[in-house]
Design a protein around this motif. Structure first.
Motif, mmCIF file in Angstrom:
data_model
loop_
_atom_site.group_PDB
_atom_site.id
_atom_site.type_symbol
_atom_site.label_atom_id
_atom_site.label_comp_id
_atom_site.label_asym_id
_atom_site.label_seq_id
_atom_site.Cartn_x
_atom_site.Cartn_y
_atom_site.Cartn_z
ATOM 1 N N THR A 5 1.616 56.260 40.706
ATOM 2 C CA THR A 5 2.498 55.810 41.762
ATOM 3 C C THR A 5 3.901 56.274 41.447
ATOM 4 O O THR A 5 4.281 56.440 40.297
ATOM 5 C CB THR A 5 2.481 54.279 41.883
ATOM 6 O OG1 THR A 5 2.855 53.714 40.637
ATOM 7 C CG2 THR A 5 1.105 53.783 42.259
ATOM 8 N N SER A 6 4.690 56.473 42.493
ATOM 9 C CA SER A 6 5.968 57.145 42.308
ATOM 10 C C SER A 6 7.046 56.279 41.695
ATOM 11 O O SER A 6 7.900 56.749 40.974
ATOM 12 C CB SER A 6 6.462 57.663 43.654
ATOM 13 O OG SER A 6 6.825 56.583 44.488
ATOM 14 N N SER A 59 -2.265 52.730 48.950
ATOM 15 C CA SER A 59 -2.620 52.056 47.710
ATOM 16 C C SER A 59 -4.076 51.621 47.638
ATOM 17 O O SER A 59 -4.717 51.759 46.598
ATOM 18 C CB SER A 59 -1.707 50.837 47.496
ATOM 19 O OG SER A 59 -1.805 49.936 48.586
ATOM 20 N N TRP A 79 2.150 62.565 41.084
ATOM 21 C CA TRP A 79 3.165 61.824 41.821
ATOM 22 C C TRP A 79 2.770 61.667 43.292
ATOM 23 O O TRP A 79 2.093 62.512 43.864
ATOM 24 C CB TRP A 79 4.515 62.555 41.755
ATOM 25 C CG TRP A 79 5.102 62.582 40.375
ATOM 26 C CD1 TRP A 79 4.887 63.531 39.415
ATOM 27 C CD2 TRP A 79 5.973 61.617 39.785
ATOM 28 N NE1 TRP A 79 5.570 63.222 38.272
ATOM 29 C CE2 TRP A 79 6.267 62.046 38.477
ATOM 30 C CE3 TRP A 79 6.557 60.436 40.256
ATOM 31 C CZ2 TRP A 79 7.100 61.345 37.626
ATOM 32 C CZ3 TRP A 79 7.405 59.728 39.406
ATOM 33 C CH2 TRP A 79 7.664 60.188 38.101
ATOM 34 N N HIS A 83 1.161 55.106 46.522
ATOM 35 C CA HIS A 83 2.433 54.397 46.408
ATOM 36 C C HIS A 83 2.868 53.719 47.707
ATOM 37 O O HIS A 83 3.940 53.125 47.758
ATOM 38 C CB HIS A 83 3.536 55.358 45.947
ATOM 39 C CG HIS A 83 3.926 56.395 46.958
ATOM 40 N ND1 HIS A 83 3.061 57.368 47.389
ATOM 41 C CD2 HIS A 83 5.092 56.619 47.628
ATOM 42 C CE1 HIS A 83 3.672 58.145 48.276
ATOM 43 N NE2 HIS A 83 4.904 57.698 48.441
ATOM 44 N N ASP A 98 10.542 61.327 50.081
ATOM 45 C CA ASP A 98 10.066 60.926 48.756
ATOM 46 C C ASP A 98 10.059 62.122 47.795
ATOM 47 O O ASP A 98 10.417 61.993 46.619
ATOM 48 C CB ASP A 98 8.666 60.320 48.842
ATOM 49 C CG ASP A 98 8.677 58.864 49.309
ATOM 50 O OD1 ASP A 98 9.771 58.254 49.300
ATOM 51 O OD2 ASP A 98 7.610 58.341 49.672
#
Length: 318
Positions: A5-6, A59, A79, A83, A98
């Motif tokens: 997750t970022s 997610s 990455w 998220h 993002d």
């Protein structure tokens, strides 16, 4: 350390983003082996992998979107996977912002960056940029999402056609998500979404130093991979994953609820069809989706893209 997750903050702008040099872009239909290719290149070059698939951002959807597992995450940094809350209607613009934050804060600096996925609009945004759009306050977004759920897309399309005739003419009356987006934009800015979209974007990657790969497997081979992979998904808990998503009570029009397999498996859970029927329908939907992806890549990706029949062939020069 691999990152699933970022951890990115939802702030920032294009002003601080630098253009990425030497990026590798790997596109391809679902189940084409592109993720394995990206991982092999990342291991060989010490690179980092950035997700360019619009469903792998959510997610809850791990198995059904074939997100990288623990073994893959341990082999290279990943990455923008998992998220985003499935209650959010994530967009191409949000994804690009993002990525810009990753570039701006140095999270993916100093190593080769490999973008991999099947969402053509994400790759177009990287290469061409995307027009700036106004930020939509949550209260306005939630109001139009609720209106879509209560009144339906056709009714909202009529509203849009009155307020923004040009946008209404371009959008299908059944395209609820884009209709809502157009209504949000005119609500916030007083301007048509078409005016905003006419703006000139800024490419995030340096096209001259980038490497472009699109995987185009033989159709029969791809179909076999799709069939086998969905069977593996079922063994890995796809049904339970669909149940967890369904238990959230989300609007069925949200993108996450439209992930292939979700609708079919939830229908089986409710007794509307057998599990075997649900699996076969999900496989059919996956094959149809892969065909649409392949057609888009064939017609929309330019001559700078190297087209390969097998993912492993792309490792030779990368």
């Amino acid at each position: 350390m691999s990152v699933a997750t970022s951890g990115i903050e939802r702030s920032g702008s294009k002003a601080g983003a630098r253009r990425l040099e030497g990026a590798i872009l790997i596109a391809g239909p679902t189940a084409s082996g592109k993720s394995a290719l990206a991982l092999a290149i990342a291991e060989r070059n010490g690179g980092v992998i950035v997700n360019a698939d619009s469903m792998q951002v959510y997610s809850v959807l791990h198995v059904l979107t074939a997100r990288p597992g623990a073994e893959e995450l341990a082999r290279a940094s990943h990455w923008l996977y998992g998220h985003v809350d499935p209650a959010q209607a994530y967009s191409t613009g949000m994804w690009l912002r993002d990525v810009e934050r990753l570039v701006g804060n140095g999270a993916i600096s100093g190593r080769p960056v490999i973008f991999v996925g099947g969402t053509g609009l994400y790759f177009r945004a990287l290469v061409e940029g995307i027009a700036e759009m106004p930020d939509i306050p949550a209260v306005i977004r939630n109001r139009w999402r609720a209106a879509l759920h209560q009144k339906g897309a056709a009714a909202l399309h009529e509203m849009l056609s009155l307020r923004d005739p040009a946008a209404g003419e371009q959008l299908r009356p059944t395209d609820g998500q884009r209709i809502v987006r157009a209504l949000e934009v005119i609500d916030v800015s007083g301007r048509s979404i078409l005016d905003w979209q006419a703006g000139v974007g800024r490419p995030l990657i340096d096209g001259l130093s980038a490497r472009f790969i699109v995987v185009e497997p033989d159709r029969s081979e791809l179909v076999a991979r799709i069939e086998k992979r969905f069977d593996m998904m079922m063994e890995q808990g796809a049904f339970a994953e669909a149940e967890r998503l369904g238990a959230l009570g989300l609007d069925p029009m949200l993108p996450a609820m439209k992930a292939i397999g979700v609708r079919e498996l939830l229908a089986a859970q409710m007794g509307k069809m057998t599990l075997d029927e649900a699996v076969q329908r999900a496989k059919t939907a996956t094959r149809q989706y892969a065909k649409r992806q392949t057609t888009w890549f064939r017609h929309q990706l330019g001559p700078q893209w190297q087209r390969i029949a097998k993912a492993e062939n792309g490792l030779k020069e990368a």
